[in-house]
Design an enzyme around this catalytic site. Structure first.
Site, PDB file in Angstrom:
ATOM      1  N   CYS A 127      30.956  42.083  35.850  1.00  0.00           N
ATOM      2  CA  CYS A 127      31.212  43.280  36.658  1.00  0.00           C
ATOM      3  C   CYS A 127      32.282  44.161  36.022  1.00  0.00           C
ATOM      4  O   CYS A 127      33.479  43.891  36.151  1.00  0.00           O
ATOM      5  CB  CYS A 127      31.634  42.865  38.070  1.00  0.00           C
ATOM      6  SG  CYS A 127      32.104  44.257  39.097  1.00  0.00           S
ATOM      7  N   CYS A 130      34.751  45.762  38.438  1.00  0.00           N
ATOM      8  CA  CYS A 130      35.774  44.856  38.970  1.00  0.00           C
ATOM      9  C   CYS A 130      36.855  44.582  37.935  1.00  0.00           C
ATOM     10  O   CYS A 130      38.027  44.513  38.261  1.00  0.00           O
ATOM     11  CB  CYS A 130      35.178  43.501  39.362  1.00  0.00           C
ATOM     12  SG  CYS A 130      33.600  43.579  40.179  1.00  0.00           S
ATOM     13  N   ASP A 131      36.447  44.385  36.683  1.00  0.00           N
ATOM     14  CA  ASP A 131      37.368  43.808  35.703  1.00  0.00           C
ATOM     15  C   ASP A 131      37.761  44.737  34.553  1.00  0.00           C
ATOM     16  O   ASP A 131      38.639  44.391  33.761  1.00  0.00           O
ATOM     17  CB  ASP A 131      36.734  42.537  35.098  1.00  0.00           C
ATOM     18  CG  ASP A 131      36.458  41.496  36.174  1.00  0.00           C
ATOM     19  OD1 ASP A 131      37.225  41.464  37.154  1.00  0.00           O
ATOM     20  OD2 ASP A 131      35.489  40.727  36.037  1.00  0.00           O
TER      21      ASP A 131
END
Ligand code: NAP
Length: 307
Positions: free
Chosen positions: A131, A134-135
């Protein structure tokens, strides 16, 4: 006894909940292990009609939930561990608690697929990710690699250029499955390096247990080479979440639910919505439409049964 339980809280489940709630069916939504579904881990959604400037994915899905709750839908955290669909009412085991429902909408979506590299699982969260939204933030000025040749991989590669020094996009073929606009955008991005006809054989860590490099193999020349990277983003598609229904609902060879027309499955009273059944379109808007269809079918089914 519930009228309808909706399993999954992505676009499909939330839209089904809006419709079922407005039909006074007091739906219960079981949020699942990825509440909000795939939109909750995306950034800007540019192709959901009605938002000329685009809309933030997590906001969109959260607003759908609020809309459903406004009309009386109930949400609970948890996942369906087991289901007994052999007779009605259906029985569901949600994190150890059994409950009964007259109808069921399966909107469990699909989860990220992994490469199955020897060291991949061990390094998830330590440089291996599925992701970018997300990261990506953790990879400022770092060397990033994205694997895959679909829209997700190209979208993630472009997104990650906001953070990384360079983004290598590794794809196993010499042409992309992704849409032309995404391919053109990636080719035009000076921070993206396209590494074609290449597979990742393994990911390696340093002494701290953090990703430090990968082994790549060019499948045309057979050349194997090691390359330093700080982050490996795997974007090679998804696996449908149908495990609790194996042996009861009809599934295709990849595990996707087989539709029996409209939103119907092979079991009367069990309906499907979204990516758990759809491996062709897989869009937020098609999942939302499918959720609407499933809820309408539930409403008609319950009415015909005199509820
Ligand atoms: P996808 O289209 O199925 O693409 C998966 C990619 O991963 C393919 O290029 C595939 O290679 C590669 N792949 C699969 N298994 C692999 C393996 N073991 N090793 C190496 N590579 C592997 O999946 P997706 O990109 O997640 O997209 C899913 C759907 O969502 C698509 O319909 C897409 O159009 C849609 N989507 C739309 C948007 C948007 O409209 N904004 C954004 C993201 C996704 P091959 O090509 O060789 O098979």
């Amino acid at each position: 006894m519930r009228n309808v339980v909706i399993i999954g809280s992505g676009c499909a489940g939330n839209t089904a909940a809006v419709y079922a709630a407005r039909a006074n069916l007091s739906p219960l939504v079981v949020a699942g292990h990825e509440p909000g579904g795939q939109l909750s881990i995306t950034s800007l959604v540019e192709n959901f009609p009605g938002f000329p400037e685009g809309v933030n994915g997590p906001d969109l899905v959260e607003n759908m939930k609020k809309q459903a709750e406004h009309f009386g839908a109930e949400y609970m955290n948890g996942s369906v561990m087991e289901a007994d669909l052999s007779k009605r009412p259906f029985r569901l085991n949600i994190d150890g608690e059994w409950m009964e429902t007259r109808t069921l909408i399966v909107a469990t979506g699909a989860s990220a697929r992994w490469l199955n590299l020897p060291n991949e699982q061990r390094l998830i969260g330590r440089g291996v990710s599925s992701c970018a939204t997300c990261d990506g933030f953790f990879y400022r000025e770092k060397e990033i690699m994205v694997v895959g040749g679909g829209d997700t991989a190209l979208e993630e590669a472009n997104f990650l250029t906001r953070f990384g020094r360079r983004v290598a996009l590794v794809h196993r073929r010499d042409s992309f499955r992704a849409s032309k606009i995404m391919v053109d955008r990636s080719k035009a991005n000076p921070k993206i390096e396209l590494v074609m006809n290449t597979v990742v054989q393994d990911v390696h860590d340093n002494e701290q247990g953090v990703v430090a490099g990968v082994t790549l193999k060019n499948i045309v020349t057979g050349e194997v080479a090691r390359r330093d990277v700080d982050g490996l983003f795997v974007a090679i598609g998804h696996v449908p979440n149908t495990k609790p229904f194996i042996g009861q609902l009809e599934l295709d060879s990849e595990g996707y639910l087989i539709s029996h027309g409209g939103a119907r499955t092979n079991i009367t009273g069990v309906f499907h919505a979204g990516d758990v059944q759809d491996k062709v379109y897989r869009q937020a808007i098609t999942a939302a439409g499918a959720g609407c269809m499933a809820a309408i079918e539930v409403e008609r089914f319950l009415e015909a049964e005199g509820h």
